[in-house]
Scaffold this motif. Structure first.
Motif, PDB file in Angstrom:
ATOM      1  N   PRO A  48       0.818  -1.220   0.000  1.00 18.17           N
ATOM      2  CA  PRO A  48       0.000   0.000   0.000  1.00 18.17           C
ATOM      3  C   PRO A  48       0.849   1.267   0.000  1.00 18.17           C
ATOM      4  O   PRO A  48       1.951   1.300   0.543  1.00 18.17           O
ATOM      5  N   LEU A  49       0.311   2.285  -0.645  1.00 16.46           N
ATOM      6  CA  LEU A  49       0.984   3.577  -0.735  1.00 16.46           C
ATOM      7  C   LEU A  49       1.021   4.219   0.650  1.00 16.46           C
ATOM      8  O   LEU A  49      -0.033   4.464   1.248  1.00 16.46           O
ATOM      9  N   LEU A  50       2.209   4.491   1.150  1.00 14.13           N
ATOM     10  CA  LEU A  50       2.331   5.060   2.500  1.00 14.13           C
ATOM     11  C   LEU A  50       2.017   6.538   2.521  1.00 14.13           C
ATOM     12  O   LEU A  50       1.309   7.028   3.401  1.00 14.13           O
ATOM     13  N   ILE A  51       2.542   7.282   1.524  1.00 13.39           N
ATOM     14  CA  ILE A  51       2.548   8.743   1.663  1.00 13.39           C
ATOM     15  C   ILE A  51       2.659   9.405   0.299  1.00 13.39           C
ATOM     16  O   ILE A  51       3.199   8.826  -0.652  1.00 13.39           O
ATOM     17  N   TYR A  52       2.141  10.604   0.223  1.00 18.83           N
ATOM     18  CA  TYR A  52       2.278  11.456  -0.959  1.00 18.83           C
ATOM     19  C   TYR A  52       3.030  12.712  -0.531  1.00 18.83           C
ATOM     20  O   TYR A  52       2.720  13.303   0.505  1.00 18.83           O
ATOM     21  N   GLN A  53       3.994  13.120  -1.352  1.00 17.39           N
ATOM     22  CA  GLN A  53       4.747  14.347  -1.068  1.00 17.39           C
ATOM     23  C   GLN A  53       4.404  15.395  -2.110  1.00 17.39           C
ATOM     24  O   GLN A  53       4.512  15.147  -3.316  1.00 17.39           O
ATOM     25  N   GLY A  54       3.947  16.555  -1.656  1.00 20.40           N
ATOM     26  CA  GLY A  54       3.570  17.613  -2.578  1.00 20.40           C
ATOM     27  C   GLY A  54       3.920  18.981  -2.037  1.00 20.40           C
ATOM     28  O   GLY A  54       4.070  19.179  -0.833  1.00 20.40           O
ATOM     29  N   ARG A  55       4.020  19.935  -2.953  1.00 18.64           N
ATOM     30  CA  ARG A  55       4.304  21.318  -2.559  1.00 18.64           C
ATOM     31  C   ARG A  55       3.031  21.955  -2.005  1.00 18.64           C
ATOM     32  O   ARG A  55       2.020  22.058  -2.699  1.00 18.64           O
ATOM     33  N   LEU A  56       3.095  22.368  -0.755  1.00 17.75           N
ATOM     34  CA  LEU A  56       1.944  22.992  -0.115  1.00 17.75           C
ATOM     35  C   LEU A  56       2.435  24.089   0.820  1.00 17.75           C
ATOM     36  O   LEU A  56       3.259  23.841   1.694  1.00 17.75           O
ATOM     37  N   ASN A  57       1.944  25.280   0.597  1.00 22.68           N
ATOM     38  CA  ASN A  57       2.239  26.381   1.504  1.00 22.68           C
ATOM     39  C   ASN A  57       1.163  27.455   1.348  1.00 22.68           C
ATOM     40  O   ASN A  57       0.244  27.316   0.536  1.00 22.68           O
ATOM     41  N   MET A  94      -4.351  20.985  -2.434  1.00 21.26           N
ATOM     42  CA  MET A  94      -5.694  21.198  -1.912  1.00 21.26           C
ATOM     43  C   MET A  94      -6.662  21.485  -3.051  1.00 21.26           C
ATOM     44  O   MET A  94      -7.752  20.897  -3.133  1.00 21.26           O
ATOM     45  N   GLU A  95      -6.266  22.361  -3.954  1.00 18.36           N
ATOM     46  CA  GLU A  95      -7.142  22.771  -5.048  1.00 18.36           C
ATOM     47  C   GLU A  95      -7.414  21.627  -6.019  1.00 18.36           C
ATOM     48  O   GLU A  95      -8.503  21.552  -6.613  1.00 18.36           O
ATOM     49  N   GLN A  96      -6.456  20.723  -6.183  1.00 18.08           N
ATOM     50  CA  GLN A  96      -6.607  19.614  -7.122  1.00 18.08           C
ATOM     51  C   GLN A  96      -7.248  18.378  -6.491  1.00 18.08           C
ATOM     52  O   GLN A  96      -7.474  17.381  -7.185  1.00 18.08           O
ATOM     53  N   GLY A  97      -7.512  18.418  -5.206  1.00 16.55           N
ATOM     54  CA  GLY A  97      -8.161  17.298  -4.541  1.00 16.55           C
ATOM     55  C   GLY A  97      -7.213  16.215  -4.056  1.00 16.55           C
ATOM     56  O   GLY A  97      -7.659  15.182  -3.540  1.00 16.55           O
ATOM     57  N   ILE A  98      -5.907  16.437  -4.182  1.00 20.04           N
ATOM     58  CA  ILE A  98      -4.934  15.417  -3.793  1.00 20.04           C
ATOM     59  C   ILE A  98      -4.908  15.232  -2.281  1.00 20.04           C
ATOM     60  O   ILE A  98      -4.930  14.101  -1.777  1.00 20.04           O
ATOM     61  N   LEU A  99      -4.864  16.317  -1.546  1.00 24.45           N
ATOM     62  CA  LEU A  99      -4.820  16.210  -0.086  1.00 24.45           C
ATOM     63  C   LEU A  99      -6.089  15.547   0.448  1.00 24.45           C
ATOM     64  O   LEU A  99      -6.024  14.685   1.331  1.00 24.45           O
ATOM     65  N   ASP A 100      -7.225  15.911  -0.098  1.00 24.49           N
ATOM     66  CA  ASP A 100      -8.485  15.308   0.343  1.00 24.49           C
ATOM     67  C   ASP A 100      -8.509  13.814   0.037  1.00 24.49           C
ATOM     68  O   ASP A 100      -8.935  13.008   0.875  1.00 24.49           O
ATOM     69  N   TYR A 101      -8.042  13.431  -1.152  1.00 23.06           N
ATOM     70  CA  TYR A 101      -8.009  12.002  -1.501  1.00 23.06           C
ATOM     71  C   TYR A 101      -7.135  11.228  -0.519  1.00 23.06           C
ATOM     72  O   TYR A 101      -7.521  10.160  -0.032  1.00 23.06           O
ATOM     73  N   CYS A 102      -5.954  11.755  -0.247  1.00 22.07           N
ATOM     74  CA  CYS A 102      -5.050  11.077   0.691  1.00 22.07           C
ATOM     75  C   CYS A 102      -5.707  10.939   2.065  1.00 22.07           C
ATOM     76  O   CYS A 102      -5.654   9.871   2.692  1.00 22.07           O
ATOM     77  N   HIS A 103      -6.336  12.010   2.517  1.00 22.31           N
ATOM     78  CA  HIS A 103      -6.955  11.998   3.839  1.00 22.31           C
ATOM     79  C   HIS A 103      -8.066  10.950   3.916  1.00 22.31           C
ATOM     80  O   HIS A 103      -8.183  10.217   4.903  1.00 22.31           O
ATOM     81  N   ARG A 104      -8.881  10.861   2.870  1.00 22.13           N
ATOM     82  CA  ARG A 104     -10.015   9.942   2.878  1.00 22.13           C
ATOM     83  C   ARG A 104      -9.601   8.486   2.681  1.00 22.13           C
ATOM     84  O   ARG A 104     -10.323   7.571   3.101  1.00 22.13           O
ATOM     85  N   HIS A 105      -8.452   8.255   2.068  1.00 25.95           N
ATOM     86  CA  HIS A 105      -8.039   6.894   1.741  1.00 25.95           C
ATOM     87  C   HIS A 105      -6.888   6.389   2.610  1.00 25.95           C
ATOM     88  O   HIS A 105      -6.266   5.380   2.294  1.00 25.95           O
ATOM     89  N   GLY A 106      -6.601   7.082   3.692  1.00 29.83           N
ATOM     90  CA  GLY A 106      -5.612   6.582   4.633  1.00 29.83           C
ATOM     91  C   GLY A 106      -4.181   6.657   4.147  1.00 29.83           C
ATOM     92  O   GLY A 106      -3.335   5.857   4.557  1.00 29.83           O
ATOM     93  N   ILE A 107      -3.892   7.629   3.286  1.00 32.62           N
ATOM     94  CA  ILE A 107      -2.536   7.849   2.772  1.00 32.62           C
ATOM     95  C   ILE A 107      -1.977   9.087   3.466  1.00 32.62           C
ATOM     96  O   ILE A 107      -2.649  10.119   3.561  1.00 32.62           O
ATOM     97  N   GLY A 108      -0.763   9.007   3.958  1.00 35.57           N
ATOM     98  CA  GLY A 108      -0.148  10.171   4.572  1.00 35.57           C
ATOM     99  C   GLY A 108       0.154  11.248   3.542  1.00 35.57           C
ATOM    100  O   GLY A 108       0.195  10.999   2.335  1.00 35.57           O
ATOM    101  N   PHE A 109       0.382  12.458   4.016  1.00 34.50           N
ATOM    102  CA  PHE A 109       0.770  13.573   3.142  1.00 34.50           C
ATOM    103  C   PHE A 109       1.870  14.348   3.842  1.00 34.50           C
ATOM    104  O   PHE A 109       1.736  14.716   5.012  1.00 34.50           O
TER     105      PHE A 109
END
Length: 316
Positions: A194-203, A210-225
């Motif tokens: 399973p995918l542990l984590i996603y790394q993205g530019r956020l500030n 956030m705008e592309q829905g990546i953070l929300d997807y990770c949060h809902r599917h149990g993937i770290g960010f």
């Protein structure tokens, strides 16, 4: 402590650990809220003693996660070489307390096999990284960016096989689009890695995950960010509030261009700095707190050019 002497980690490094760490998605991994990124300031052009000083301070204060990539430096590969030297000099007795990540995906060596997301490149690059870092395995290995020409199945199967070979314990993605993230999440789950984590530019200035829905997807599917560039490469600090310092990254006009600091942006930064001052904190601390307040964010990656800078950024 004498930097030329034997390093013994602080006995109080885990004091306050109940608030120091966050669970990474729905995994068994806890990561420090502040992780140390070795993107800049740890390469071959930087003093080894300073790198040693910063990493000692980090670990002595509970930062267990050190984040690298094959091409971090400069020059390429030298941040991993610095870390390998640190392992031999200081951190070997503490290997099981450390969470070390590396990545491959951007250009690393000449020719058709030193870039992007092929199985050939990922496998070879990780082997090189392990040799540079003097490690048998990394805790986390990332696909550093999405490759639009290599089939996703090839990239992802390479990550699966890397775990099965014992060269990494977990895998992650960085800079992948949402649809690629969804495909990868499903593929990796089916293959029991399973995918542990996603790394993205956020500030506060750049909110694409956030705008592309990546953070929300990770949060809902149990993937770290984990967010990189939480301080927007220094813009969200007091560094540029009075112009462009001669010794700054922007003055060198490298990956932080002068034209980015428009009058509008400068006014916005000064307003944010005034808000932070009224709250009794620095602009950098305000920016890091904002990051950590977003639902789904596990950790933020900070760089450091000095112990004092790291010490300030840890006060969140």
């Amino acid at each position: 402590m004498d930097l030329k002497g034997f390093y013994t980690a602080s006995a109080s490094r885990y004091d306050g650990s109940e608030t120091m760490y966050r669970r990474c998605g729905r995994s068994g991994v806890l990561l420090p809220k502040i992780s140390l990124g070795l993107w800049h300031n740890f390469g071959g052009v930087n003093p080894y003693e300073r790198s040693r000083d910063i990493t000692h301070y980090a670990f002595d204060h509970g930062i267990t996660h050190f984040d690298l990539a094959n091409n971090y430096g400069p020059p390429y590969g030298t941040a991993e070489e610095t870390f390998g030297r640190l392992m031999d000099d200081d951190f070997r007795p503490y290997r099981d307390e450390l969470f070390i990540s590396s990545k491959a995906g951007y250009d690393m060596w000449p020719g058709p096999y030193g870039n992007w997301g092929s199985r050939k490149y990922l496998m070879a690059s990780l082997d090189q990284s392990l040799r540079r870092m003097k490690l048998d395995y990394v805790d986390l290995f990332y696909s550093h960016r999405f490759d639009p020409l290599t089939p996703m199945e090839e990239t992802l199967q390479a990550l699966v096989d890397i775990v099965r070979q014992g060269k990494a314990l977990y895998v992650g993605l960085s800079n992948w689009p949402l649809e690629g993230l969804k495909f990868a999440d499903e593929y990796l789950r089916r293959h029991d890695v399973p995918l542990l984590i996603y790394q993205g530019r956020l500030n506060m200035l750049s909110r694409e995950p956030m705008e592309q829905g990546i953070l929300d997807y990770c949060h809902r599917h149990g993937i770290g960010f984990i967010s990189f560039s939480p301080l927007a490469q220094g813009l969200l600090t007091n560094r540029y509030l009075d112009g462009i310092p001669a010794d700054s990254r922007m003055a060198r006009n490298t990956n932080l261009k002068r034209e980015m600091l428009t009058p509008e942006l400068l006014g916005h930064l000064r307003k944010l700095n005034d808000e932070a001052a009224r709250q009794g904190e620095t602009l950098a601390q305000k920016a890091l707190k904002w990051n950590l307040a977003q639902d789904g964010v596990t950790s933020v990656l900070v760089g450091a050019s000095s112990v004092a800078q790291l010490e300030q950024n840890m006060k969140v």
